[in-house]
Design a protein around this motif. Structure first.
Motif, PDB file in Angstrom:
ATOM      1  N   VAL A   1       4.755   6.969   3.503  1.00  0.00           N
ATOM      2  CA  VAL A   1       4.608   7.922   4.605  1.00  0.00           C
ATOM      3  C   VAL A   1       5.430   7.504   5.828  1.00  0.00           C
ATOM      4  O   VAL A   1       6.191   8.320   6.354  1.00  0.00           O
ATOM      5  CB  VAL A   1       3.123   8.178   4.944  1.00  0.00           C
ATOM      6  CG1 VAL A   1       2.982   9.046   6.175  1.00  0.00           C
ATOM      7  CG2 VAL A   1       2.409   8.808   3.750  1.00  0.00           C
TER       8      VAL A   1
ATOM      9  N   ILE B   1       0.876  -2.588   9.899  1.00  0.00           N
ATOM     10  CA  ILE B   1      -0.384  -1.907   9.591  1.00  0.00           C
ATOM     11  C   ILE B   1      -1.185  -2.670   8.538  1.00  0.00           C
ATOM     12  O   ILE B   1      -0.606  -3.316   7.657  1.00  0.00           O
ATOM     13  CB  ILE B   1      -0.112  -0.447   9.136  1.00  0.00           C
ATOM     14  CG1 ILE B   1      -1.393   0.381   9.061  1.00  0.00           C
ATOM     15  CG2 ILE B   1       0.668  -0.413   7.831  1.00  0.00           C
ATOM     16  CD1 ILE B   1      -1.161   1.886   8.955  1.00  0.00           C
ATOM     17  N   CYS B   2      -2.495  -2.606   8.677  1.00  0.00           N
ATOM     18  CA  CYS B   2      -3.438  -3.096   7.682  1.00  0.00           C
ATOM     19  C   CYS B   2      -3.306  -4.603   7.466  1.00  0.00           C
ATOM     20  O   CYS B   2      -3.539  -5.393   8.363  1.00  0.00           O
ATOM     21  CB  CYS B   2      -3.254  -2.304   6.386  1.00  0.00           C
ATOM     22  SG  CYS B   2      -4.652  -2.403   5.261  1.00  0.00           S
TER      23      CYS B   2
ATOM     24  N   TRP C   1      -0.438   5.775  14.875  1.00  0.00           N
ATOM     25  CA  TRP C   1       0.442   4.607  14.680  1.00  0.00           C
ATOM     26  C   TRP C   1       1.912   5.019  14.758  1.00  0.00           C
ATOM     27  O   TRP C   1       2.693   4.423  15.492  1.00  0.00           O
ATOM     28  CB  TRP C   1       0.109   3.962  13.331  1.00  0.00           C
ATOM     29  CG  TRP C   1       0.873   2.731  12.972  1.00  0.00           C
ATOM     30  CD1 TRP C   1       0.976   1.581  13.705  1.00  0.00           C
ATOM     31  CD2 TRP C   1       1.614   2.515  11.770  1.00  0.00           C
ATOM     32  NE1 TRP C   1       1.740   0.656  13.023  1.00  0.00           N
ATOM     33  CE2 TRP C   1       2.136   1.206  11.830  1.00  0.00           C
ATOM     34  CE3 TRP C   1       1.873   3.292  10.644  1.00  0.00           C
ATOM     35  CZ2 TRP C   1       2.912   0.658  10.807  1.00  0.00           C
ATOM     36  CZ3 TRP C   1       2.638   2.746   9.627  1.00  0.00           C
ATOM     37  CH2 TRP C   1       3.152   1.441   9.711  1.00  0.00           C
TER      38      TRP C   1
ATOM     39  N   TYR D   1       0.637   4.594   0.680  1.00  0.00           N
ATOM     40  CA  TYR D   1       0.767   5.463   1.854  1.00  0.00           C
ATOM     41  C   TYR D   1       1.420   4.730   3.021  1.00  0.00           C
ATOM     42  O   TYR D   1       2.113   5.332   3.826  1.00  0.00           O
ATOM     43  CB  TYR D   1      -0.593   5.978   2.317  1.00  0.00           C
ATOM     44  CG  TYR D   1      -1.340   6.858   1.338  1.00  0.00           C
ATOM     45  CD1 TYR D   1      -0.688   7.551   0.325  1.00  0.00           C
ATOM     46  CD2 TYR D   1      -2.710   6.996   1.437  1.00  0.00           C
ATOM     47  CE1 TYR D   1      -1.384   8.353  -0.550  1.00  0.00           C
ATOM     48  CE2 TYR D   1      -3.419   7.803   0.555  1.00  0.00           C
ATOM     49  CZ  TYR D   1      -2.752   8.474  -0.437  1.00  0.00           C
ATOM     50  OH  TYR D   1      -3.454   9.272  -1.303  1.00  0.00           O
ATOM     51  N   GLU D   2       1.163   3.423   3.126  1.00  0.00           N
ATOM     52  CA  GLU D   2       1.663   2.668   4.273  1.00  0.00           C
ATOM     53  C   GLU D   2       3.149   2.330   4.162  1.00  0.00           C
ATOM     54  O   GLU D   2       3.755   1.926   5.157  1.00  0.00           O
ATOM     55  CB  GLU D   2       0.826   1.409   4.466  1.00  0.00           C
ATOM     56  CG  GLU D   2      -0.597   1.755   4.854  1.00  0.00           C
ATOM     57  CD  GLU D   2      -1.567   0.602   4.842  1.00  0.00           C
ATOM     58  OE1 GLU D   2      -2.764   0.848   5.080  1.00  0.00           O
ATOM     59  OE2 GLU D   2      -1.150  -0.540   4.591  1.00  0.00           O
TER      60      GLU D   2
ATOM     61  N   HIS E   1      -2.127   6.752  10.531  1.00  0.00           N
ATOM     62  CA  HIS E   1      -0.704   7.115  10.573  1.00  0.00           C
ATOM     63  C   HIS E   1      -0.308   8.025  11.735  1.00  0.00           C
ATOM     64  O   HIS E   1       0.701   7.748  12.387  1.00  0.00           O
ATOM     65  CB  HIS E   1      -0.268   7.774   9.263  1.00  0.00           C
ATOM     66  CG  HIS E   1       0.082   6.788   8.212  1.00  0.00           C
ATOM     67  ND1 HIS E   1      -0.090   7.043   6.872  1.00  0.00           N
ATOM     68  CD2 HIS E   1       0.613   5.553   8.279  1.00  0.00           C
ATOM     69  CE1 HIS E   1       0.312   6.005   6.168  1.00  0.00           C
ATOM     70  NE2 HIS E   1       0.736   5.082   7.005  1.00  0.00           N
TER      71      HIS E   1
ATOM     72  N   PRO F   1       4.460  -2.676   6.197  1.00  0.00           N
ATOM     73  CA  PRO F   1       3.304  -2.024   5.585  1.00  0.00           C
ATOM     74  C   PRO F   1       2.292  -3.062   5.088  1.00  0.00           C
ATOM     75  O   PRO F   1       2.617  -4.237   4.940  1.00  0.00           O
ATOM     76  CB  PRO F   1       3.896  -1.254   4.401  1.00  0.00           C
ATOM     77  CG  PRO F   1       5.376  -1.323   4.563  1.00  0.00           C
ATOM     78  CD  PRO F   1       5.669  -2.512   5.409  1.00  0.00           C
TER      79      PRO F   1
ATOM     80  N   GLU G   1       0.845  -1.190   0.000  1.00  0.00           N
ATOM     81  CA  GLU G   1       0.000   0.000   0.000  1.00  0.00           C
ATOM     82  C   GLU G   1       0.882   1.243   0.000  1.00  0.00           C
ATOM     83  O   GLU G   1       1.777   1.382   0.828  1.00  0.00           O
ATOM     84  CB  GLU G   1      -0.911   0.002   1.238  1.00  0.00           C
ATOM     85  CG  GLU G   1      -2.233   0.742   1.028  1.00  0.00           C
ATOM     86  CD  GLU G   1      -2.094   2.246   0.885  1.00  0.00           C
ATOM     87  OE1 GLU G   1      -2.875   2.843   0.136  1.00  0.00           O
ATOM     88  OE2 GLU G   1      -1.202   2.833   1.533  1.00  0.00           O
TER      89      GLU G   1
ATOM     90  N   ALA H   1      -5.241   0.832   9.068  1.00  0.00           N
ATOM     91  CA  ALA H   1      -5.034   1.358   7.717  1.00  0.00           C
ATOM     92  C   ALA H   1      -4.387   2.736   7.815  1.00  0.00           C
ATOM     93  O   ALA H   1      -4.264   3.301   8.900  1.00  0.00           O
ATOM     94  CB  ALA H   1      -6.368   1.455   6.958  1.00  0.00           C
ATOM     95  N   TRP H   2      -4.018   3.298   6.651  1.00  0.00           N
ATOM     96  CA  TRP H   2      -3.252   4.549   6.638  1.00  0.00           C
ATOM     97  C   TRP H   2      -3.903   5.747   7.325  1.00  0.00           C
ATOM     98  O   TRP H   2      -3.191   6.641   7.766  1.00  0.00           O
ATOM     99  CB  TRP H   2      -2.809   4.907   5.215  1.00  0.00           C
ATOM    100  CG  TRP H   2      -3.913   5.060   4.207  1.00  0.00           C
ATOM    101  CD1 TRP H   2      -4.318   4.137   3.291  1.00  0.00           C
ATOM    102  CD2 TRP H   2      -4.744   6.201   4.007  1.00  0.00           C
ATOM    103  NE1 TRP H   2      -5.356   4.621   2.536  1.00  0.00           N
ATOM    104  CE2 TRP H   2      -5.632   5.896   2.951  1.00  0.00           C
ATOM    105  CE3 TRP H   2      -4.823   7.446   4.614  1.00  0.00           C
ATOM    106  CZ2 TRP H   2      -6.589   6.794   2.494  1.00  0.00           C
ATOM    107  CZ3 TRP H   2      -5.781   8.350   4.160  1.00  0.00           C
ATOM    108  CH2 TRP H   2      -6.643   8.009   3.109  1.00  0.00           C
TER     109      TRP H   2
END
Length: 195
Positions: free
Chosen positions: A21, A118-119, A181, A17-18, A178, A87, A15, A174-175
């Motif tokens: 970022v 994440i996610c 997290w 953004y994950e 952020h 990610p 992903e 999810a993002w």
């Protein structure tokens, strides 16, 4: 603040953004982040996908950017790293088939080093067998896998904007999470974050 050496696991259709970022945030505050992918060498890239929440029953997917691999997966020594970032996206569903990658993840868990996942990244944690007795969250469709692996599901609500910390493990759905997290992960790293 002491500079930490952080390993990030990536693969095609991670992903966007994950991966991007957290990489940018961690570098911005002064940490060194090495991005690895099985079968890819430094200077090569992975494709990313942008997952969005637009009112459908699940996320939508759009093409993202190319994300650079910065270290050699085959040569990396995970014992030299202070922390791990996993990610989400579609990459975890196939990265979790790589035995070497799972051994890397087990090292961080067994050494009680900070892990931010994440996610769908938590699919890798499930496959590595490191969630038994742990509390975490993830994208909602990963809940059955977490519970089947002996983990306890932490509900964060429909906004996806919260995160969960259990010892060294920092997870998010999810993002949109952020800010929380990364704040919780940076705290685990010993980074000073002003409110």
């Amino acid at each position: 603040m002491a500079v930490k050496k952080i390993l990030m696991l990536a693969g095609d259709y991670v992903e966007d953004y994950e991966a991007m970022v957290p990489f940018q945030i961690l570098v911005m505050v002064g940490h060194k982040v090495d991005v690895v992918c099985p079968g890819k060498k430094p200077g090569e890239t992975v494709r990313t996908a942008v997952h969005d929440f637009e009112g459908d029953q699940t996320y939508s997917e759009k093409p993202g950017h190319n994300f650079a691999i910065t270290a050699d997966f085959d040569a990396v020594d995970e014992t030299t790293y202070d922390a791990l970032v996993i990610p989400g996206g579609r990459a975890p569903e196939y990265l979790r088939l790589n035995r070497r990658l799972l051994a890397m993840v087990r090292h961080f868990a067994q050494a009680n080093k900070p892990i931010a996942s994440i996610c769908h990244g938590q699919q890798i944690l499930v496959a590595a067998g490191v969630l038994k007795g742990r509390v975490c969250t993830a994208y909602p469709s990963v809940q059955p896998e977490i519970e089947a692996a002996g983990g306890t599901w932490h509900e964060v609500g429909a906004s996806y904007a919260n995160a969960c910390t259990d010892g060294n493990l920092v997870t998010a759905p999810a993002w949109p999470a952020h800010p929380e997290w990364m704040r919780q992960f940076l705290t685990r790293l010993g980074s000073r974050i002003e409110p």
